[in-house]
Design a protein around this motif. Structure first.
Motif, PDB file in Angstrom:
ATOM      1  N   ASP A  46      26.358  47.302  40.280  1.00  0.00           N
ATOM      2  CA  ASP A  46      25.298  46.342  39.980  1.00  0.00           C
ATOM      3  C   ASP A  46      23.945  47.017  40.152  1.00  0.00           C
ATOM      4  OD1 ASP A  46      24.559  43.355  39.590  1.00  0.00           O
ATOM      5  OD2 ASP A  46      23.265  44.114  41.192  1.00  0.00           O
ATOM      6  N   ASN A  58      31.575  36.846  42.492  1.00  0.00           N
ATOM      7  CA  ASN A  58      32.883  37.307  42.025  1.00  0.00           C
ATOM      8  C   ASN A  58      32.973  37.211  40.511  1.00  0.00           C
ATOM      9  OD1 ASN A  58      33.893  37.741  44.667  1.00  0.00           O
ATOM     10  ND2 ASN A  58      34.210  35.551  44.871  1.00  0.00           N
ATOM     11  N   ILE A  59      33.340  38.336  39.901  1.00  0.00           N
ATOM     12  CA  ILE A  59      33.598  38.336  38.467  1.00  0.00           C
ATOM     13  C   ILE A  59      35.087  38.572  38.267  1.00  0.00           C
ATOM     14  CG2 ILE A  59      31.283  39.070  37.786  1.00  0.00           C
ATOM     15  CD1 ILE A  59      32.440  41.900  37.374  1.00  0.00           C
ATOM     16  N   ALA A  88      39.672  40.991  39.982  1.00  0.00           N
ATOM     17  CA  ALA A  88      38.342  40.453  40.262  1.00  0.00           C
ATOM     18  C   ALA A  88      37.568  41.425  41.148  1.00  0.00           C
ATOM     19  CB  ALA A  88      38.448  39.101  40.945  1.00  0.00           C
ATOM     20  N   LEU A 119      34.836  39.189  30.647  1.00  0.00           N
ATOM     21  CA  LEU A 119      34.956  38.482  31.917  1.00  0.00           C
ATOM     22  C   LEU A 119      35.547  37.100  31.694  1.00  0.00           C
ATOM     23  CD1 LEU A 119      31.509  39.353  33.544  1.00  0.00           C
ATOM     24  CD2 LEU A 119      33.676  40.599  33.693  1.00  0.00           C
ATOM     25  N   SER A 121      35.574  34.753  34.258  1.00  0.00           N
ATOM     26  CA  SER A 121      34.676  33.829  34.957  1.00  0.00           C
ATOM     27  C   SER A 121      33.714  34.604  35.845  1.00  0.00           C
ATOM     28  CB  SER A 121      35.484  32.840  35.802  1.00  0.00           C
ATOM     29  OG  SER A 121      36.175  33.523  36.830  1.00  0.00           O
ATOM     30  N   VAL A 122      32.611  33.941  36.185  1.00  0.00           N
ATOM     31  CA  VAL A 122      31.616  34.481  37.107  1.00  0.00           C
ATOM     32  C   VAL A 122      31.298  33.365  38.096  1.00  0.00           C
ATOM     33  CG1 VAL A 122      29.328  35.492  37.356  1.00  0.00           C
ATOM     34  CG2 VAL A 122      30.633  35.891  35.242  1.00  0.00           C
ATOM     35  N   ASN A 137      27.264  34.163  31.676  1.00  0.00           N
ATOM     36  CA  ASN A 137      27.871  35.445  31.323  1.00  0.00           C
ATOM     37  C   ASN A 137      27.306  35.937  29.985  1.00  0.00           C
ATOM     38  OD1 ASN A 137      29.497  37.627  30.777  1.00  0.00           O
ATOM     39  ND2 ASN A 137      31.372  36.456  30.558  1.00  0.00           N
ATOM     40  N   ILE A 175      24.103  37.241  33.992  1.00  0.00           N
ATOM     41  CA  ILE A 175      24.668  38.570  34.218  1.00  0.00           C
ATOM     42  C   ILE A 175      24.872  39.242  32.860  1.00  0.00           C
ATOM     43  CG2 ILE A 175      27.061  37.721  34.283  1.00  0.00           C
ATOM     44  CD1 ILE A 175      27.638  39.964  36.327  1.00  0.00           C
TER      45      ILE A 175
END
Length: 195
Positions: A46, A58-59, A88, A119, A121-122, A137, A175
């Motif tokens: 990141d 958490n991705i 994840a 992805l 989920s974020v 996302n 993100i």
């Protein structure tokens, strides 16, 4: 009787020779198959913009895909899907110089045009007030030309970034991909943004 034993010994020698030849062919085939592959490793980190706002972010990784260079056959664009090494990642643990491996494996030698991290989920929790934060996302395909050479290692580090866009309502946290680093056998080949 002696003639029968000579035939038996001759047949045994012939079968041993055949088995030895088959083992040699299999070893040669395996060596040739391995020379058509190289190692590809993909890592994430990141970029330290708004990641400090989060207790955890958490991705969940759905899939990773790479696009082979198609040249003049642009209508044959396809993606090769890679199986993620982890389901994840908590991005708060991989800010700045730290990165996490999400794929490492043998891939077919060739030239590639893009990488796509999909992805599922974020989900994040803010430090302030310990409340869940909605994160949009925006991670999509990254135009990235790279090659995988026989019996060599190619490393791609995708640099994700979390931005606080709350001063532009109705936007909030987002993100996306800030850039990447590309290495071949440990040597830096390309970096976006240049550093």
């Amino acid at each position: 009787m002696a003639g029968f034993q000579r035939i038996k010994v001759g047949a045994l020698a012939f079968y041993s020779l055949c088995i030895g030849f088959l083992i040699f062919v299999l070893i040669l085939h395996n060596a040739t198959a391995n020379s058509d592959q190289g190692i590809l490793e993909i890592r994430l980190k990141d970029h330290r913009e708004a990641i400090g706002d989060f207790l955890h972010l958490n991705i969940a990784i759905d899939q990773i895909a790479i696009s082979p260079k198609v040249g003049y056959k642009f209508w044959q664009v396809s993606w090769e899907h890679l199986v993620p090494a982890v389901p994840a990642v908590d991005l708060t643990r991989y800010s700045g110089g730290e990165s996490v491996r999400i794929f490492r494996g043998a891939v077919k030698v060739g030239a590639f045009d893009a990488v796509h991290l999909k992805l599922r989920s974020v989900e994040g929790m803010l430090k302030k007030g310990r409340q869940n934060a909605k994160v949009k996302n925006l991670v999509g395909p990254v135009k990235l030309r790279f090659e995988v050479h026989p019996q060599s290692q190619t490393l791609i580090i995708l640099d994700l970034v979390v931005l606080d866009m709350s001063d532009h309502p109705p936007r909030a946290y987002e993100i996306g991909v800030k850039g990447y680093e590309l290495y071949t056998n440990g040597k830096l080949i390309d970096r976006i943004p240049p550093g």
